[in-house]
Design an enzyme around this catalytic site. Structure first.
Site, PDB file in Angstrom:
ATOM      1  N   CYS A   1      22.891  -2.409 -38.218  1.00 56.43           N
ATOM      2  CA  CYS A   1      22.835  -2.526 -36.761  1.00 56.43           C
ATOM      3  C   CYS A   1      24.240  -2.660 -36.195  1.00 56.43           C
ATOM      4  O   CYS A   1      25.001  -3.554 -36.584  1.00 56.43           O
ATOM      5  CB  CYS A   1      21.994  -3.727 -36.353  1.00 56.43           C
TER       6      CYS A   1
ATOM      7  N   PRO B   1      12.686   2.298 -38.622  1.00 50.58           N
ATOM      8  CA  PRO B   1      12.414   1.182 -37.700  1.00 50.58           C
ATOM      9  C   PRO B   1      13.227   1.379 -36.432  1.00 50.58           C
ATOM     10  O   PRO B   1      14.457   1.366 -36.473  1.00 50.58           O
ATOM     11  CB  PRO B   1      12.871  -0.048 -38.494  1.00 50.58           C
TER      12      PRO B   1
ATOM     13  N   GLY C   1      19.844  10.645 -40.852  1.00 51.97           N
ATOM     14  CA  GLY C   1      20.773  11.156 -39.867  1.00 51.97           C
ATOM     15  C   GLY C   1      20.559  12.598 -39.475  1.00 51.97           C
ATOM     16  O   GLY C   1      20.709  13.491 -40.305  1.00 51.97           O
TER      17      GLY C   1
END
Length: 640
Positions: free
Chosen positions: A384, A299, A486
């Site tokens: 976040c 996302p 990552g």
């Protein structure tokens, strides 16, 4: 479309310089731009994620300077001004559609209702092909469409009834009307009782669970939310009917006692003590989703919009997820926030990511999502790093607030039919990982899948992800699927990291922004030396999808142009396979100035925002004179 081809690594690995992509010598040039035009690319940082020791969003830790003594650009352009391009004369939306002769705003309307005058002053059409007319048989923009000639004959709007599949009461209006009815259907008292139940200690509910009536248990995912909340409301009445067990007596526990966690005259049998403590709902009633061994598009805020996800679906991605939506904005009915939950028909396994800092708001938003949105899973953002969310207790702040996190997850599990997933980081601070403490807690509430980004909140996107730590976390899991995330930018890295870490899958974010065809490369296990013309055709499709999504009027075209520029702030970082000495390209390598194999490939490699606008001119017509674009990240381009 050319087929992906295998390209051999014919050059020894030592030719790969530190932090610099190994481009063949014949394609290199001294500077990105001519002298006196803009500064040398080497005097400016090439990306936030590629420079060590930096703090994101204007932090003051670890700032570095290059050989020339100039400070590297970093962080976000927080105060950038978006260009809102509109027509000089604005036609009333009620009149523009062509179906209404009367404006619902009456005398308060600030727009013109004179269609003939509007058409005289309206900017020239950009073409004679309207995407919305082709797809729906009608155009939502009506007279305001910048491709009006496609559906305008004899002075009137026309429709293709054979393909017309568009309800003229717009889907947004219908959705918002239904949403508000859902929001108003649940009282504050019902929500308070629900959250009270989430806050109870598991053993006390285990006690009640052995004796309470079966009608108070959520038995099927199809049960309406109203009924679920009524069952929750029955909690206070349950204890008056509890039977006495052979091992002891249980008397009633009122609301005030619940809140103070006082249980009177309670005797717990050994058998009850031995029972496992689990979630307060039946996991078997939840929808089942098999996440394992599937490719997953992360996302992505701003750039992970619906048109971009459609592009990635064409390249074979299995799982897609909408951009992070704030629970508070959803409950306020913001159309822009609810637009993030929209799903395209091609997204066969689709989820919504939600973030929040108040348990009540988060659970309430999930209630509405459950009743109004077609979704396969809901993901809680616990990674976040932005200050605005972190300082209020949301996002990565939940990594250190386990009690609050569990309340949120239990509440989400209780009101949602689809499974709940989570995305989290290694921890809040560098060198102090805490994610390993979360795994038992996540499994205890039946989380279907977790995604671990191998960086801390303090690290943001600097330095490489810690896949060794991800490997260690995977060993701690039992039933919960674990995805890693990552720096994966090639099919070799994908399979290497997946095999070495043992994760059930890998989520790809920036790698997909730079080269969305990575999903096809993963499935074919080959590098695709994609041509500039094929990449340009991909951008054409994105523009078509953007016009369909944001509209074909001036504002819709402006939105499509802006989001295309946002995407190009990552796309330009791709180095064509045929230009590399050593494969694959790595995330932490910036390319030296180079020429492409043709003019378009060279233009696509430019790090200058004005060149990105030139590409949009070829796709969407000339940009307005007042259209300016500044990328979200300072280091992603030069201004000019």
């Amino acid at each position: 479309m050319s087929e992906p081809v295998a390209v051999a690594n014919t050059v020894e690995q030592p030719t790969r310089g530190k932090g610099l992509a190994p481009i063949k010598q014949e394609f290199r040039k001294t500077k990105w731009f001519e002298d006196n035009e803009v500064e040398d690319i080497n005097t400016t940082a090439f990306g936030d994620d590629e420079v060590e020791g930096q703090k994101f969003e204007g932090g003051d830790v670890g700032k570095q300077s290059n050989a020339g003594g100039k400070s590297k650009a970093r962080g976000q352009n927080k105060k950038r001004k978006r260009t809102h391009v509109t027509d000089g004369i604005k036609l009333c939306p009620y009149i523009a559609a062509g179906d209404n002769d009367k404006c619902n705003w009456g005398d308060k309307c600030k727009f013109t209702h004179d269609i003939e005058e509007y058409l005289k002053l309206k900017p020239a059409d950009l073409g004679d092909r309207c995407v919305n007319f082709e797809v729906y048989g009608r155009c939502r923009a009506g007279y305001a469409c910048r491709y009006l000639q496609a559906h305008f004959k004899d002075g009137k709007l026309v429709a293709d009834e054979e393909v017309c599949a568009y309800n003229w009461v717009t889907s947004d209006d219908l959705f918002c009307t239904h949403m508000y009815s859902v929001l108003s259907s649940h009282s504050a008292k019902e929500m308070h009782l629900l959250l009270l139940r989430m806050a109870l200690r598991p053993k006390r509910w285990q006690l009640c669970g052995n004796t309470r009536p079966a009608s108070t248990i959520v038995e099927a995912p199809s049960t309406p939310i109203q009924d679920k909340l009524k069952e929750v409301a029955e909690v206070e009445q349950i204890t008056t009917d509890i039977e006495t067990t052979p091992s002891g007596t249980v008397t009633s526990v009122g609301t005030s006692q619940m809140q103070t966690e006082v249980v009177s005259e309670t005797t717990i049998s050994p058998a009850m003590e031995e029972q496992p403590v689990g979630p307060i709902f039946d996991i078997n009633d939840k929808k089942k989703v098999n996440f394992k061994d599937k490719t997953y598009l992360a996302p992505l805020t701003t750039v992970g919009n619906l048109p971009f996800r459609r592009i990635c679906k064409e390249f074979g991605v299995d799982i897609t997820c909408g951009e992070m939506a704030m629970a508070t904005n959803l409950l306020q009915g913001q159309k822009t926030e609810w637009a993030l939950t929209k799903r395209h028909a091609s997204e066969d396994l689709f989820g919504i990511q939600i973030a929040g800092y108040k348990t009540e708001q988060l659970v309430k938003a999930c209630q509405v999502i459950n009743e109004t949105v077609d979704v396969d899973f809901v993901d809680l953002n616990m990674g976040c790093p932005i200050d605005m969310l972190f300082n209020k207790g949301g996002g990565s702040a939940l990594l250190d607030s386990h009690g609050k996190m569990l309340k949120m997850l239990r509440g989400m599990q209780h009101v949602l039919d689809p499974p709940v997933t989570v995305k989290f980081r290694t921890g809040v601070k560098d060198n102090t990982p805490t994610a390993h403490k979360l795994i038992p807690k996540l499994e205890s509430v039946g989380i279907g899948m977790g995604t671990l980004h191998g960086r801390s909140r303090q690290q943001r996107y600097t330095r490489l992800a810690d896949w060794d730590y991800i490997k260690g976390i995977k060993r701690l899991t039992n039933d919960m699927a674990l995805f890693g995330n990552g720096d994966v930018m090639s099919w070799e890295q994908y399979y290497q990291q997946k095999e070495e870490s043992g994760v059930d899958g890998i989520m790809i974010g920036r790698g997909a922004l730079i080269k969305p065809w990575i999903f096809e490369e993963i499935k074919t296990r080959r590098h695709w030396d994609i041509s500039s013309s094929e990449r340009f055709d991909m951008l054409k499709r994105f523009c078509d999808y953007g016009l369909e999504h944001w509209g074909t009027d001036t504002m819709g075209i402006n939105s499509t142009r802006r989001f295309l520029c946002e995407w190009q702030s990552f796309l330009y970082r791709y180095i064509p396979v045929g230009l590399l000495e050593v494969l694959p390209q790595h995330m932490n390598e910036r390319p030296p100035p180079y020429y492409g194999r043709d003019e378009l490939e060279t233009l696509m490699a430019s790090p200058r925002a004005s060149d990105w606008i030139k590409i949009t001119d070829r796709l969407l017509g000339p940009a307005p004179d007042d259209f300016k674009f500044i990328p979200k990240h300072k280091a992603n381009s030069f201004e000019g």
